[in-house]
Design a protein around this motif. Structure first.
Motif, PDB file in Angstrom:
ATOM      1  N   LEU A 190      17.114  10.547 -29.772  1.00 48.53           N
ATOM      2  CA  LEU A 190      16.174   9.908 -30.815  1.00 48.53           C
ATOM      3  C   LEU A 190      16.667   9.198 -31.950  1.00 48.53           C
ATOM      4  CD1 LEU A 190      12.454  10.896 -31.919  1.00 48.53           C
ATOM      5  CD2 LEU A 190      13.677  12.053 -33.883  1.00 48.53           C
ATOM      6  N   HIS A 191      15.161   7.722 -31.852  1.00 47.76           N
ATOM      7  CA  HIS A 191      15.864   6.441 -32.548  1.00 47.76           C
ATOM      8  C   HIS A 191      15.859   7.384 -34.121  1.00 47.76           C
ATOM      9  CE1 HIS A 191      15.789   3.321 -30.237  1.00 47.76           C
ATOM     10  NE2 HIS A 191      14.874   4.094 -29.166  1.00 47.76           N
ATOM     11  N   THR A 192      16.285   6.395 -35.133  1.00 48.95           N
ATOM     12  CA  THR A 192      16.393   6.990 -36.396  1.00 48.95           C
ATOM     13  C   THR A 192      14.755   7.006 -36.985  1.00 48.95           C
ATOM     14  OG1 THR A 192      18.473   5.799 -37.064  1.00 48.95           O
ATOM     15  CG2 THR A 192      17.169   5.737 -38.849  1.00 48.95           C
ATOM     16  N   GLY A 193      14.688   7.484 -37.519  1.00 53.24           N
ATOM     17  CA  GLY A 193      12.180   7.406 -37.983  1.00 53.24           C
ATOM     18  C   GLY A 193      11.477   7.630 -36.674  1.00 53.24           C
ATOM     19  N   GLY A 194      11.712   8.324 -35.497  1.00 56.17           N
ATOM     20  CA  GLY A 194      11.766   9.071 -34.496  1.00 56.17           C
ATOM     21  C   GLY A 194      10.967  10.306 -34.594  1.00 56.17           C
ATOM     22  N   ILE A 195       9.912  10.810 -33.678  1.00 55.93           N
ATOM     23  CA  ILE A 195       9.399  12.118 -33.940  1.00 55.93           C
ATOM     24  C   ILE A 195       9.902  13.525 -33.225  1.00 55.93           C
ATOM     25  CG2 ILE A 195       6.982  13.356 -34.018  1.00 55.93           C
ATOM     26  CD1 ILE A 195       5.369  10.663 -35.429  1.00 55.93           C
ATOM     27  N   ILE A 196      10.234  14.359 -33.687  1.00 55.70           N
ATOM     28  CA  ILE A 196      10.612  15.536 -33.130  1.00 55.70           C
ATOM     29  C   ILE A 196       9.245  16.016 -32.809  1.00 55.70           C
ATOM     30  CG2 ILE A 196      11.132  17.445 -32.979  1.00 55.70           C
ATOM     31  CD1 ILE A 196      14.026  16.186 -33.492  1.00 55.70           C
ATOM     32  N   LEU A 197       8.835  16.680 -31.436  1.00 54.20           N
ATOM     33  CA  LEU A 197       7.689  17.392 -31.103  1.00 54.20           C
ATOM     34  C   LEU A 197       8.094  19.104 -30.795  1.00 54.20           C
ATOM     35  CD1 LEU A 197       5.452  14.929 -28.832  1.00 54.20           C
ATOM     36  CD2 LEU A 197       5.057  16.008 -31.938  1.00 54.20           C
ATOM     37  N   ILE A 198       7.678  20.340 -31.124  1.00 54.04           N
ATOM     38  CA  ILE A 198       8.182  21.706 -31.058  1.00 54.04           C
ATOM     39  C   ILE A 198       7.440  21.874 -30.845  1.00 54.04           C
ATOM     40  CG2 ILE A 198       9.006  23.653 -32.086  1.00 54.04           C
ATOM     41  CD1 ILE A 198      11.799  21.457 -31.432  1.00 54.04           C
ATOM     42  N   GLY A 199       7.239  23.392 -29.930  1.00 55.51           N
ATOM     43  CA  GLY A 199       5.182  23.935 -29.515  1.00 55.51           C
ATOM     44  C   GLY A 199       6.419  25.033 -29.724  1.00 55.51           C
ATOM     45  N   GLU A 200       5.606  25.998 -30.867  1.00 47.99           N
ATOM     46  CA  GLU A 200       6.508  27.831 -30.113  1.00 47.99           C
ATOM     47  C   GLU A 200       5.271  28.143 -31.204  1.00 47.99           C
ATOM     48  OE1 GLU A 200       9.616  30.187 -31.205  1.00 47.99           O
ATOM     49  OE2 GLU A 200       9.550  28.061 -30.711  1.00 47.99           O
ATOM     50  N   PRO A 201       5.821  30.083 -30.789  1.00 44.81           N
ATOM     51  CA  PRO A 201       4.700  30.648 -30.906  1.00 44.81           C
ATOM     52  C   PRO A 201       4.421  30.708 -32.597  1.00 44.81           C
ATOM     53  CG  PRO A 201       5.877  31.713 -28.878  1.00 44.81           C
ATOM     54  CD  PRO A 201       6.405  30.131 -29.851  1.00 44.81           C
TER      55      PRO A 201
END
Length: 248
Positions: A130-141
């Motif tokens: 990830l770039h600095t300032g980027g977004i992580i997406l986590i899909g989770e129950p």
């Protein structure tokens, strides 16, 4: 390299391999305010619907990695169908440990956090791409309500009650890991029904076409039990969502 064959059978007609509808997937893409040319990495990309539709609608580019050969081929076909094959690529491979050669603006693992040994490990893995300032997406129950017994948790296909958190606890866990939760889109009951119930017709048609297959006994057992199990357990107790995170 492939996932267990039973999943390739039961979800072979799915475009989205989680409880999101196309509308929810579109809502998530809009919520992220994606800029054209943003690069997205999707670990456990399934049949590629997220990358393909976002490439069409937001002109992002990206790479998806998935262990299922069938789903990877479906993703490549979907990219051609939507006219975005020049913007996205799909790799048949093990996403565990995968780090992008070039940093991306969005790094996602939507419903496959076993790739990193759980939520914390998957976030740590995604952060490497990830770039600095980027977004992580986590899909989770998460638990809609806490199961009163371990047997009910297992009816939801969890190993135990402790496998998942209630929604407030899940959000707090992201904060503990050093991340702000900057967006979330949650599945609804219709999304769960579309994800689970669509498997039943797929299984029945597969059984009719493959009565002598070595897998037929297992598919028959699953088709006979899944509607009742889903209605009694998963539909009542389990939620699911995608959470957008930014490092503090």
């Amino acid at each position: 390299m492939d996932i267990p064959r039973i999943f390739n059978v039961t979800e072979s007609a799915h475009r989205i391999h989680n409880p999101f509808t196309p509308e929810k997937l579109a809502t998530l893409g809009a919520a992220l305010r994606l800029e054209p040319e943003t690069r997205v990495l999707d670990l456990g990309s399934g049949s590629g619907e997220m990358l393909c539709t976002w490439a069409r609608d937001h002109r992002i580019g990206g790479t998806g990695i998935d262990k299922s050969q069938l789903f990877t081929e479906q993703a490549k076909l979907r990219a051609k169908e939507l006219g975005v094959a020049d913007r996205v690529e799909f790799i048949h491979g093990d996403a565990a440990g995968y780090v992008a050669d070039e940093k991306v603006g969005v790094a996602a693992c939507v419903g496959a956090t076993w790739i990193g040994g759980g939520v914390a490990g998957t976030i740590a893995l995604l952060a490497q791409s990830l770039h600095t300032g980027g977004i992580i997406l986590i899909g989770e129950p998460y638990w809609l309500r806490l199961p009163p017994t371990e047997d009910i948790a297992k009816g939801c296909l969890a190993g135990s009650i402790s496998d998942f958190l209630m929604l407030p606890g899940l959000l707090a866990s992201f904060h503990t890991l050093g991340y702000d939760v900057v967006e979330m889109v949650l599945a609804d009951q219709d999304g769960w029904d579309r994800y689970e119930a669509a498997k039943w017709l797929t299984m029945r048609r597969w059984l009719d076409a493959n009565p002598g297959d070595d897998l037929a006994k297992d598919i028959r057992a699953q088709l006979s039990s899944e509607p009742e199990r889903y209605a009694a357990y998963t539909r009542e107790y389990l939620g699911w969502g995608v959470f957008a995170l930014m490092a503090r």
